[in-house]
Design a protein around this motif. Structure first.
Motif, PDB file in Angstrom:
ATOM      1  N   ASN A  51      10.831  29.330  21.111  1.00 49.30           N
ATOM      2  CA  ASN A  51      11.915  30.028  21.854  1.00 49.30           C
ATOM      3  C   ASN A  51      12.897  30.373  20.929  1.00 49.30           C
ATOM      4  OD1 ASN A  51      13.380  32.289  22.836  1.00 49.30           O
ATOM      5  ND2 ASN A  51      11.364  33.326  22.878  1.00 49.30           N
ATOM      6  N   GLY A  95       6.550  33.495  20.727  1.00 45.78           N
ATOM      7  CA  GLY A  95       5.599  32.611  21.320  1.00 45.78           C
ATOM      8  C   GLY A  95       3.860  32.617  21.823  1.00 45.78           C
ATOM      9  N   SER A  96       3.626  33.757  20.959  1.00 42.18           N
ATOM     10  CA  SER A  96       2.371  33.990  20.862  1.00 42.18           C
ATOM     11  C   SER A  96       1.489  33.140  20.268  1.00 42.18           C
ATOM     12  CB  SER A  96       2.357  35.485  21.092  1.00 42.18           C
ATOM     13  OG  SER A  96       1.998  35.865  19.646  1.00 42.18           O
ATOM     14  N   GLU A 132       3.997  27.879  19.306  1.00 43.87           N
ATOM     15  CA  GLU A 132       2.956  28.961  20.257  1.00 43.87           C
ATOM     16  C   GLU A 132       4.205  28.184  21.492  1.00 43.87           C
ATOM     17  OE1 GLU A 132       0.586  28.068  23.745  1.00 43.87           O
ATOM     18  OE2 GLU A 132       0.968  26.659  21.903  1.00 43.87           O
ATOM     19  N   THR A 133       3.933  29.079  22.712  1.00 43.35           N
ATOM     20  CA  THR A 133       4.705  28.622  24.458  1.00 43.35           C
ATOM     21  C   THR A 133       3.716  29.021  25.321  1.00 43.35           C
ATOM     22  OG1 THR A 133       5.730  30.276  24.391  1.00 43.35           O
ATOM     23  CG2 THR A 133       7.285  28.966  23.416  1.00 43.35           C
ATOM     24  N   GLY A 134       2.266  29.176  24.713  1.00 44.13           N
ATOM     25  CA  GLY A 134       1.614  30.288  26.267  1.00 44.13           C
ATOM     26  C   GLY A 134       0.982  28.330  26.977  1.00 44.13           C
ATOM     27  N   ILE A 148       3.981  27.138  29.372  1.00 46.84           N
ATOM     28  CA  ILE A 148       4.130  28.192  30.259  1.00 46.84           C
ATOM     29  C   ILE A 148       2.874  28.022  31.579  1.00 46.84           C
ATOM     30  CG2 ILE A 148       3.235  30.569  30.875  1.00 46.84           C
ATOM     31  CD1 ILE A 148       4.299  31.619  28.880  1.00 46.84           C
ATOM     32  N   SER A 195       3.177  39.677  24.092  1.00 47.74           N
ATOM     33  CA  SER A 195       2.575  38.249  25.181  1.00 47.74           C
ATOM     34  C   SER A 195       4.399  38.299  25.164  1.00 47.74           C
ATOM     35  CB  SER A 195       2.116  37.059  23.760  1.00 47.74           C
ATOM     36  OG  SER A 195       1.161  37.816  23.317  1.00 47.74           O
ATOM     37  N   CYS A 217       5.273  34.612  27.230  1.00 50.54           N
ATOM     38  CA  CYS A 217       5.512  33.875  26.676  1.00 50.54           C
ATOM     39  C   CYS A 217       7.545  33.420  25.314  1.00 50.54           C
ATOM     40  CB  CYS A 217       4.911  33.540  25.171  1.00 50.54           C
ATOM     41  SG  CYS A 217       3.398  34.044  25.667  1.00 50.54           S
TER      42      CYS A 217
END
Length: 724
Positions: A210, A283-284, A292-294, A297, A630, A633
């Protein structure tokens, strides 16, 4: 993060969502401070105040090293003593000694944090983080002792008569121990440890990505017409040369102090969309897959669900309720739904009005989008309410506002606030104030005030305000409350005093209300003094209560004086402020309710995060959900900070505070009754700290359970009538 800071329990959902059972819970926000005598701590002078102008990093590092070792060693001695007693007196043999033993450590910790935030050249980040981590680990020892935990459980099971405060202290130790896994047997302890280590790893990955994707975005503006209406402080922040803010180019980033005002002032719709889409798509993975952070999560949710199960809770949200006033997920959702029935219709009407205004003012869009709202909201506010921030600012010189704030608090709470000169501080701008009771010749508390921004040596923060506990009130350790308030207001010039924007005035009132709960606490134990042990969802209540006094016109007779002619704020300008306060209140509340519901659902269910978003978004928001949006994210507050299954606390504390202030408002025409309410507030919310459950504190003050009516009324929100 301490396990104990991520939880809660309280409201019984009978006919009212605000009927409160009597349960325990707590939160620790500031270091709890005990006795700190000069011979025990070289950082303290004979008058009991820190010798700030002579303290060095080496002093703090040496003191924290010595004090942490001594504290850990002394806890072991307590364990040995308790183990040798058949029926130990838990307060005489355990808690009272810990109160006194922890004092030097807690004081050094508070002094170090004050230096770090007030003068980072004296206490650089790396040095403070080392002190903070060492102090945190040592302090946790008292909550991680199986011997102390078992002894306290036996004390609570014995049903021996304890005072309300003693019971809260004992239950604090018991709950800390439980959430740290001290009641686990067999492999579960190792499973919990492994789980928490994995959780920290996932959180660090989320945070790292992030921060990187936020830092990577940069948009340069070369057209001076676009920035022509930008306020000077924004121009300074984004200009290539801050000393020549009107000379380009200007660089727009996703930092909150840049993107938030940029969205309000940028007249170019395409540029606003560009910043908005960069913000909500972080983060999408639509851009760079590496950020990417999904997936993180889902892993964080899984680990927290597993953590809760190991500790015996159905969900992480249920575990969170262990240390919240709300008490159950059901109570939280009932509160959100009650407020939504007012906020959602208001949001619809507000957006219709905003769109009509924008069309009349030259807007050519087919509909109002999220990236249009901040800009047109500001324009509508100016047109509808004649609200010019600069004009209002001229009525709020800092010295006048401070004097008026102190006078208001002196009158309401029967105290006297007096500046003391020749006190050792970390900068020449810092002032020190003593607080006296009406009947006392000796001060009962004291605080430092560091009001001005200093680019070279002061931490700059988005909210621009810090309340730092240095020493708590404790009868056991015989200590007085001491704290520091640190702000970043613009310093005065030779021609002009510091002129506060209205949001600065509100910030000052809010932080001082929070400080009063620390300074006027009268508990026996520092463990429950001030903000210590107060449930997370009500810890901001006292700050909000004092801020509500800015909705009282009489307050402005105390805090306003035009810096040129000393005129008080005119009534028409006060009315303008009240209208601005209510402007698009439904839209803003709906957003907070959505984020609160999203957070709670993420930690209550196993449903994929995007499906939760798609379900909740249309319930709370009037905008279509954009395919690139998103926002979870980059929702760092609930994934890497302390707001997991607790984001609703922002709204909850406002509900409680508005209801409290309404007690003053109901008797606004009777000075004697106002002072009676102030006395009652002083003896409950300001004095009891975390020594009494907040539901009981509210009942002591209000004589009933809370209601959301006062908040809705203050925001001007009324339920839309049903069609005939």
């Amino acid at each position: 993060m301490s396990l104990s800071r991520c939880s809660t329990r309280i409201f019984q959902n009978r006919n009212s969502i605000f009927q409160l059972p009597r349960r325990h819970g707590y939160i620790v926000l500031v270091p709890e401070i005990g006795e700190d005598l000069p011979e025990k701590n070289p950082l303290i002078q004979k008058d009991g105040l820190p010798e700030f102008n002579h303290i060095t990093i080496e002093n703090c590092m040496a003191a924290i090293g010595k004090q942490t070792l001594e504290f850990e060693s002394d806890i072991k001695k307590i364990e040995i003593e308790v183990s040798g007693l058949e029926k130990p007196d838990i307060f005489k043999n355990v808690i009272d000694p810990i109160e006194k033993l922890g004092s030097p450590l807690e004081t050094t910790w508070g002094v170090s944090k004050t230096l770090y935030l007030g003068n980072s050249t004296l206490m650089p980040t790396k040095s403070y983080l080392a002190i903070h981590e060492r102090a945190r680990r040592a302090r946790a020892v008292k909550f991680n002792s199986p011997i102390i935990y078992d002894a306290i459980l036996k004390e609570l099971e014995s049903k021996r008569k304890l005072s309300d405060e003693q019971e809260r202290v004992a239950k604090k130790f018991a709950l800390e121990g439980k959430l740290n896994g001290l009641n686990l047997i067999g492999d579960k302890k190792e499973l919990l440890k492994e789980n928490l280590n994995k959780l920290v790893t996932e959180q660090n990955k989320f945070k790292f990505k992030n921060e990187n994707v936020t830092r990577k975005f940069m948009h340069q503006i070369h057209d001076p017409q676009i920035v022509g209406g930008f306020p000077n402080d924004l121009l300074k922040t984004i200009a290539f040369d801050p000393n020549q803010p009107t000379k380009g180019p200007w660089s727009v980033s996703l930092k909150p102090n840049v993107c938030v005002p940029f969205m309000q002032y940028c007249p170019d719709r395409e540029l606003r969309w560009n910043v908005w889409q960069a913000m909500v798509s972080r983060g999408s993975g639509y851009g760079e897959k590496d950020f990417e952070t999904g997936s993180h999560i889902e892993e964080i949710r899984f680990l927290r669900r597993d953590q809760a199960a190991i500790l015996g809770y159905k969900t992480f949200a249920d575990m969170s309720m262990e240390t919240k006033m709300a008490g159950s997920v059901e109570n939280v959702m009932n509160m959100l739904e009650t407020l939504r029935t007012y906020a959602r219709p208001a949001q619809e009407a507000e957006l219709e009005g905003l769109y009509a205004f924008a069309l009349e003012s030259g807007f050519e869009g087919a509909r109002m989008e999220l990236w249009d709202v901040p800009y047109w909201k500001r324009k509508q506010r100016i047109a509808a309410f004649d609200y010019n921030e600069t004009s209002f600012q001229e009525y709020f010189p800092l010295p006048v506002v401070l004097n008026g704030l102190f006078e208001l608090c002196e009158r309401l709470f029967n105290i006297k606030i007096t500046q003391r000169l020749s006190v050792s501080t970390w900068h020449k701008d810092v002032r020190f104030y003593d607080i006296f009771e009406s009947h006392s010749s000796d001060p009962v508390a004291g605080f430092y005030l560091d009001p001005y921004a200093r680019t070279a040596d002061k931490i700059q923060t988005p909210n621009n305000g810090w309340v730092i506990g240095i020493q708590n009130h404790s009868r056991i350790a015989d200590t007085k409350p001491l704290m520091a308030l640190i702000f970043n207001f613009e310093p005065p010039t030779a021609e002009t005093p510091t002129l506060l924007r209205f949001k600065d005035v509100n910030l000052l009132f809010h932080k001082f209300g929070h400080a009063l709960q620390h300074l006027l606490s009268r508990t026996d134990y520092s463990e429950v003094s001030g903000s210590s042990n107060i449930e997370w969802d009500v810890v901001e209540v006292c700050g909000h209560v004092l801020s509500h006094w800015l909705q009282n016109e009489s307050t402005y007779k105390l805090i306003s004086s035009h810096y040129k002619n000393e005129d008080k704020l005119p009534s028409n300008m006060f009315e303008s402020l009240m209208n601005v306060h209510k402007h698009t209140a439904g839209l803003e509340l709906s957003r907070e309710l959505y984020l609160s519901a999203l957070d709670m659902e993420l930690y209550s269910s196993k449903t994929f995060w995007l499906d939760i978003v798609r379900k909740l978004w249309p319930v709370y928001r009037c905008f279509p959900l954009d395919k690139i949006d998103s926002h979870p994210c980059s929702f760092t507050q609930i994934f890497t900070e302390e707001w997991a299954a607790a984001y609703y606390s922002h709204v909850w504390s406002r509900v409680i505070a508005a209801d409290i202030y309404s007690a003053f408002h109901e008797v606004r025409d009777n000075e004697e009754q106002i002072l009676d309410v102030g006395k009652r507030f002083r003896h409950t919310y300001l004095a009891l700290g975390g020594g009494c459950h907040p539901s009981e504190v509210f009942r002591k003050f209000r004589g009933r359970d809370p209601s959301p009516k006062a908040l809705l009324k203050s925001l001007g929100l009324r339920k839309k009538p049903n069609p005939a």
